[in-house]
Enzyme design. Structure first.
Site, mmCIF file in Angstrom:
data_model
loop_
_atom_site.group_PDB
_atom_site.id
_atom_site.type_symbol
_atom_site.label_atom_id
_atom_site.label_comp_id
_atom_site.label_asym_id
_atom_site.label_seq_id
_atom_site.Cartn_x
_atom_site.Cartn_y
_atom_site.Cartn_z
ATOM 1 N N TYR A 142 -14.742 -46.665 20.520
ATOM 2 C CA TYR A 142 -13.874 -47.165 19.451
ATOM 3 C C TYR A 142 -13.612 -46.108 18.375
ATOM 4 C CZ TYR A 142 -14.669 -51.876 21.349
ATOM 5 O OH TYR A 142 -14.736 -52.975 22.164
ATOM 6 N N ASP A 248 -19.788 -55.344 22.008
ATOM 7 C CA ASP A 248 -18.653 -56.153 21.560
ATOM 8 C C ASP A 248 -18.386 -57.271 22.566
ATOM 9 O OD1 ASP A 248 -16.393 -57.013 20.278
ATOM 10 O OD2 ASP A 248 -15.148 -55.292 20.784
#
Ligand code: NAD
Length: 358
Positions: A142, A248
């Protein structure tokens, strides 16, 4: 003791649910002899409306000057069409970065009173589940190098998963410490059969744990197998450590197994005790302002703050007991309502929990 708490109520149901958590903290203060000062700051859509930015400088300064931070939720359709760096969620990434928060801890707990809410068969969940996922928060794919260009006449894009030893060691420390306080078994999730970054992850977690926590058992599970095991036999796991992207996805899966997003809290911590505590759900614009949201996730987030930032374990347990007692009496907000239970509003649920704290 006295504590200064920055409150980022945010958007949608954020103000309703943080009000509930504040009421609970005030009662804890009365019962256990603490004082709390609550300092409201803007973040997310409300900050965009008032200041033109999702994370005003004053909010960052206020959070840094506080003992800890309680967050509701940010975002909503009103701001969905803004460019990426102007959106409410940018405030979330920004505050985590500004506070140096590199770990996210999400307990996916199934309360026995809500066993029927789980989509899994009763025999898999009847003894309760508590999977605590420790997710690396500010590294990995990310935040890695990314790009887009035309290759051989067609558009292509890439993102890069990269971890350094010190990034893995610091998240391993948080997970190892948590596991040592519980079952002394840690599950590390990676994709070491394919990814080089995962091979470094696995090696580093083992070396770090062996050096600093020799009593700890570290088990490795590949991420694809982990995704299966969470629905096949979730009770086998306790503390789980993993990278940003795997955490996540797996933490949402584990949350779903418990059956209610409105019950789950999370914390983000770095090197100090200044943490960010929030529910895992979003701002629920569909029910905002109707006093029907479930405030329990935010109340449990406040409880985690007491335990993990302030070391107030008794006070943490008192909130957990109060939540359990209210659920055992059959009170439910709309999202966890089932046959034979009594529907209450967001504010009524918070009041019931306040009353149950003694
Ligand atoms: P959401 O979690 O807000 O809502 C999903 C569903 O769960 C909705 O039906 C909602 O009504 C319900 N729900 C959520 N929390 C609830 C609660 N406490 N009590 C009862 N029901 C609850 O997710 P979404 O709809 O995908 O996102 C809405 C907005 O929230 C978006 O703008 C998104 O970007 C934002 N968001 C913010 C955060 C955050 O602030 N940390 C996290 C996720 C999403």
């Amino acid at each position: 003791m006295h504590y200064d708490i920055a409150v980022l109520a945010g958007d949608g149901i954020g103000p309703e649910i943080t009000d509930g958590a504040i009421a609970v903290l005030i009662k804890i203060g009365e019962v256990y002899g603490h004082t709390f000062d609550f300092h409201p700051y803007l973040m997310g859509g409300c900050a965009i409306d008032a200041c033109g930015t999702p994370l005003p400088e004053e909010t960052v300064k206020g959070c840094l000057a506080s003992d800890s931070v309680l967050l509701g939720a940010v975002g909503g359709p009103k701001w969905d069409t803004l460019p990426g760096d102007k959106r409410p969620e940018k405030g979330l990434l920004g505050i985590r970065k500004a506070l140096g928060l590199y770990s996210n801890i999400r307990p996916a707990k199934l309360w026995s009173a809500l066993a029927d809410a789980s989509p899994l068969k009763r025999e898999l969940v009847e003894n309760g589940i508590e999977i605590i996922i420790v997710r690396e928060l500010i590294g990995g794919i990310y935040f890695g190098e990314r790009g887009r260009k035309t290759i051989d006449g067609e558009e292509a894009a890439w993102d890069t998963e990269q971890y350094s030893v010190h990034e893995i060691e610091r998240i391993a420390r948080i997970a190892c410490e948590l596991a040592m306080k519980r079952t002394k078994v840690l599950t590390s999730v990676d994709k070491a059969n394919v990814l080089e970054s995962s091979r470094l992850w696995r090696k580093t977690v083992h070396e770090y744990a062996a050096k600093h926590y020799p009593e700890l058992t570290v088990n490795d599970v590949l991420v694809d197998n982990m995704a299966m095991q969470i629905v096949k036999n979730p009770a086998q796991f306790d503390v789980v450590v993993t990278s940003n992207i795997f955490g996540d996805i797996l933490s949402d899966e584990a949350a779903q197994v418990t059956g209610s997003i409105g019950m789950l809290a999370s914390s983000s911590l770095g090197d100090t005790t200044l943490g960010l505590y929030e529910p895992i759900h979003g701002s629920a614009p569909d029910i905002a302002g109707k006093d029907v949201a479930n405030p329990i996730a935010t109340i449990l987030a406040a409880a985690m703050m007491l335990r993990d930032s302030f070391g107030l374990t008794e006070e943490y347990a008192a909130i957990e007991r109060a939540v359990q007692a209210v659920l055992d009496k059959g009170f439910r907000t709309a999202d966890i309502l089932s046959e034979g239970t009594q529907k209450v509003s967001c504010s009524q649920m918070a009041e019931l929990i306040v009353e149950a704290i003694s």
